[in-house]
Design a protein around this motif. Structure first.
Motif, mmCIF file in Angstrom:
data_model
loop_
_atom_site.group_PDB
_atom_site.id
_atom_site.type_symbol
_atom_site.label_atom_id
_atom_site.label_comp_id
_atom_site.label_asym_id
_atom_site.label_seq_id
_atom_site.Cartn_x
_atom_site.Cartn_y
_atom_site.Cartn_z
ATOM 1 N N CYS A 142 19.446 71.691 31.035
ATOM 2 C CA CYS A 142 19.093 71.658 29.530
ATOM 3 C C CYS A 142 17.800 72.684 29.280
ATOM 4 C CB CYS A 142 18.811 70.227 29.110
ATOM 5 S SG CYS A 142 17.699 69.295 29.811
ATOM 6 N N CYS A 174 18.370 75.639 26.860
ATOM 7 C CA CYS A 174 17.761 75.480 25.854
ATOM 8 C C CYS A 174 17.361 76.919 24.869
ATOM 9 C CB CYS A 174 16.614 74.728 25.546
ATOM 10 S SG CYS A 174 15.581 74.622 23.962
ATOM 11 N N CYS A 226 21.765 71.020 24.584
ATOM 12 C CA CYS A 226 21.097 70.330 25.602
ATOM 13 C C CYS A 226 22.235 69.214 26.011
ATOM 14 C CB CYS A 226 19.730 69.870 25.560
ATOM 15 S SG CYS A 226 19.463 69.275 23.983
ATOM 16 N N GLU A 227 22.382 68.571 24.795
ATOM 17 C CA GLU A 227 23.591 67.492 25.057
ATOM 18 C C GLU A 227 24.994 67.947 25.628
ATOM 19 O OE1 GLU A 227 23.964 65.474 21.370
ATOM 20 O OE2 GLU A 227 26.263 64.760 21.541
ATOM 21 N N CYS A 269 24.262 68.859 29.617
ATOM 22 C CA CYS A 269 23.816 67.701 30.210
ATOM 23 C C CYS A 269 25.106 67.147 30.953
ATOM 24 C CB CYS A 269 23.088 66.461 29.828
ATOM 25 S SG CYS A 269 22.631 65.459 30.642
#
Ligand code: SF4
Ligand code: SF4
Lengths: 377, 176, 207
Positions: free
Chosen positions: B81, B85, B126-127, B130
């Motif tokens: 992440c 980002c 990021c979600e 992951c």
């Protein structure tokens, strides 16, 4: 000239300026935002009240935001009074005052009520009972343009300058329509004293509502045609003179940033703001006085609430004052309503409307009125 | 090819302005009247009334870290992440999990995990990236602070916001 | 009128009048002239001539000077350079002023009303009303005001203009009209050669 006159005049000046006009200005700045919010399906400022939490209370009292103008005023006073380096200092300082002072001066001739019986004296509720009422208002308010022009020039940058130039040409153009459109009215009254004009309407029906007294004659009803034209031209010209919305080209923010007051901040800006609102209130007062019967109550003369009644009973005078203020407030609402409805005119449209349309129609209107006055007795 | 835009011909009534002005005035007055009589739709008074209950399931609020049903922090400090980002809002300092601890076989965990909420653009990358479903965008949207330092969410704050996510979250589950 | 006010307004008028010539910046000069007009208007008002006073403000201060200011700003006329004092010109100028003042004094001295002060000859609406009755002029609204002891100056001016001086008024009106038409004609003629022809069809817009 006795002492009572001098003292009562002083009191009238103080009360009308600080007790009526300035609070009205403050409240109309709040009302403007409220009306705009309602028209746009919003709530508008509703928070500022008495901060009870600061004083240790549990909850603030919001009062529907009625204290907002106070907060605005405080903000204006506390903001940095910034004078840019490139301005012409003296005129930069002079200009805001020149906008506000004429607007407040014109209040002097507008009759706020009939008479108030006080201590055995009859106090006419007008500061200066001049024989040249409307002319005085036009003359003094035409001085207001100096403030705007000077602000534009003294700011020494292009947008304020353009705003100033626009405003002067706009004001000069519409002064002509303003002056011409009021002539039919004066022809009917044969009188330039605003107090006498209202007394006439009190007796004989408002100009636009001749429903009682001598107003029920054929002549007056025929005169409604030119009077309606006069009313429209006069009202629109007042809009233009006070730089209100469809005609706010001197400060139109999409083209000129903020027009003539771009470089102003803090209290100096607030003076422009106050001047604009004061001019709007005086304009409404003038329209109400000339066309809508001033302080007179509909049918007041017939039901014993007319001018004569005010000579004897003190509360009738107060009633007249309230009636005048109600009408003025209603007209101020109209100003706002129009502002939040109409888009701004283009400058060439504005000039064409003033010179080609209103000028001619006002001129024609004078002849029409004269014709009716001559032919129909 | 060039073409000429036909200007609509204005009728006399339109050129006189007044009928259209009256129409406009009646429209605005209608809104005002509906407001005053309490029938019209009105904007919300924000801090008292909030959207919270009607936020959709897929709403992208502040990114947070979650623990699983055993109380283990899901993040394995892989730093994916951090790399994905776009505004580089995430800073991770990994540390090995010492042998003998309950989840020692996971090997790595973040020692520090910071998301700078002034930088975050709530994009959800990021979600998305992951591999452990350790970072989630929650429904908190009113992230405020009085200093820059306060706007940097550290690990404790992130877990506090995120809470627990039970079960193996199927990544392609439409409901997350 | 209290004489304090008379001196105050005279001082305003004369002071700003001097500033018009003394100041170097054209905008300041124009504004001083406007302020001087205001002082003059105040003097008129204090003499009871409200109409003339207000017209002074309305026409000169409110319209003519604004146009002046407008043009000065548009043309962006810069402040004049300070020049060295030109002694002969100064002496000549002061002489001229002196002679003019002397001439005024003598003319006013010969004029009988010039010897009377205002308080000695108060306005008397009733006397005026009787004089009008004797002369046979009747006008309901004016007579009513006079009978009430008020001075209907606007109405009287209107009456005089439109009865006694009607012909002159019309002539002046025509003169002004001629001047206006002349200005328009002159500016139009320049227009024809300078301005590009109007496009006959609307310009094509790119899609
Ligand atoms: S949150 Fe997920 S992507 Fe980020 S470091 Fe932890 S495990 Fe890796
Ligand atoms: S939501 Fe986007 S910007 Fe915010 S931390 Fe995650 S990846 Fe970075």
């Amino acid at each position: 000239m006795d002492w009572f006159f001098i003292i009562s005049s002083g009191v009238k000046i103080a009360v009308i300026t600080f007790g009526i006009i300035l609070p009205l200005v403050a409240l109309s700045s709040l009302a403007e935002r409220k009306v705009s919010a309602f028209i746009q399906d919003r709530i508008g400022p509703n928070r500022v009240g008495i901060p009870m939490t600061l004083l240790g209370g549990k909850k603030d009292i919001a009062f529907f935001g009625l204290v907002q103008p106070l907060a605005d005023g405080l903000k204006f006073i506390l903001k940095e009074d910034f004078t840019p380096k490139h301005v012409r200092k003296f005129y930069f300082w002079l200009a805001p005052a020149l906008v506000l002072v004429p607007a407040l001066l014109t209040v002097g001739v507008i009759p706020f009520g009939s008479t108030l019986k006080l201590l055995g004296h009859h106090v006419p509720l007008v500061i200066a009972d001049l024989n040249i009422g409307p002319l005085f208002v036009f003359a003094i308010s035409s001085l207001g343009v100096y403030g705007i022009v000077l602000a534009g020039w003294a700011s020494n940058s292009k947008y304020p300058f353009l705003g100033g130039v626009r405003s002067s040409s706009q004001m000069i153009s519409y002064e002509i329509a303003l002056g011409l459109s009021v002539i039919p009215v004066l022809m009917i009254f044969q009188e330039l004293n605003l107090g006498a004009i209202v007394r006439f309407q009190d007796k004989n029906g408002w100009l636009l509502l001749p429903l009682w007294g001598d107003g029920l004659s054929l002549q007056r009803w025929l005169l409604l045609v030119p009077l309606a034209i006069s009313f429209v031209v006069f009202t629109v010209s007042i809009f233009a003179e006070t730089n209100r919305m469809p005609f706010d080209l001197p400060e139109c923010e999409t083209e000129l940033v903020a027009g003539y007051h771009t470089e102003y901040s803090s209290m100096k800006f607030a003076l422009f703001f106050l001047g604009e609102y004061a001019a709007m209130i005086v304009g409404s007062g003038l329209i109400v006085t000339l066309f809508l019967g001033g302080w007179s109550i509909p049918f007041g003369d017939k039901i014993g609430l007319g001018f004569e009644a005010a000579q004897n009973t003190w509360w009738v005078g107060l009633l007249h004052l309230g009636c005048f203020l109600t009408k003025v407030v209603a007209f101020i609402f109209f100003f706002m309503w129009v502002r939040w409805t109409l888009p701004r005119f283009r400058f060439d449209q504005l000039m064409r409307l003033g010179w080609v349309f209103f000028f001619e129609i006002a001129l024609f209107n004078v002849f029409l009125t004269a014709l009716i006055l001559m032919l129909v007795k | 090819m060039s073409y000429v835009v036909e200007r609509p011909k204005l009728t006399l009534a339109e050129r006189m302005y007044f009928p259209s002005i009256l129409k406009g005035l009646s429209i605005t007055f209608g809104h005002l009247f509906r407001f005053v009589t309490g029938k019209g739709k009105v904007t919300m008074s924000y801090p008292e009334e909030k959207w919270d209950d009607s936020l959709p399931e897929h709403y992208r609020g502040a990114p947070t870290l979650v623990t699983d049903e055993h109380g283990r922090e899901r993040c394995v400090a892989c730093q994916l992440c951090e790399f994905i980002c776009p505004p580089r809002a995430i800073t991770i300092l990994p540390e090995p999990i010492p042998a003998g601890e309950a989840f020692a076989k996971v090997e790595k965990r973040p020692k520090a995990f910071e998301i700078d909420m002034i930088r975050c653009i709530y994009c959800g990358m990021c979600e998305e990236v992951c591999p452990e479903q350790a970072i989630f965008l929650r429904k908190d949207y009113a992230i405020t602070g009085t200093s820059r330092a306060e706007m940097v969410h550290d690990k404790t704050r992130l877990y506090q916001l995120g809470g627990v996510r039970e079960g193996l979250v199927n990544k392609w589950n439409p409901l997350k | 009128m209290p004489s304090v006010l008379f001196y105050l307004f005279s001082a305003i008028m004369l002071g700003f009048g001097i500033l018009v010539v003394a100041l170097r910046n054209p905008v300041s000069s124009a504004l001083s002239l406007a302020a001087s007009f205001l002082g003059l208007a105040a003097l008129f008002v204090s003499l009871g001539a409200f109409f003339i006073g207000v017209i002074q403000v309305l026409v000169y201060a409110g319209a003519v000077m604004v146009l002046f200011l407008f043009i000065i700003m548009l043309l962006d006329i810069q402040a004049e350079q300070r020049r060295k004092l030109n002694l002969p010109a100064v002496i000549g100028g002061s002489l001229l002023v002196l002679v003019f003042a002397l001439q005024l004094a003598t003319v006013l001295g010969d004029f009988p009303a010039g010897h009377r002060i205002l308080n000695a000859a108060p306005l008397s609406p009733t006397a005026a009303l009787e004089a009008r009755r004797a002369a046979g002029t009747v006008h309901a609204s004016i007579d009513q005001d006079l009978a009430a002891g008020k001075l209907p100056d606007v109405k009287l001016i209107g009456e005089t203009l439109f009865s006694q001086y009607n012909f002159h008024l019309q002539i002046i009106g025509v003169l002004l009209l001629v001047a206006t038409v002349g200005v328009i004609v002159i500016s139009r003629r320049e227009d024809k050669t300078a301005a590009p022809a109007e496009p006959s069809s609307p310009a094509p817009t790119p899609p």
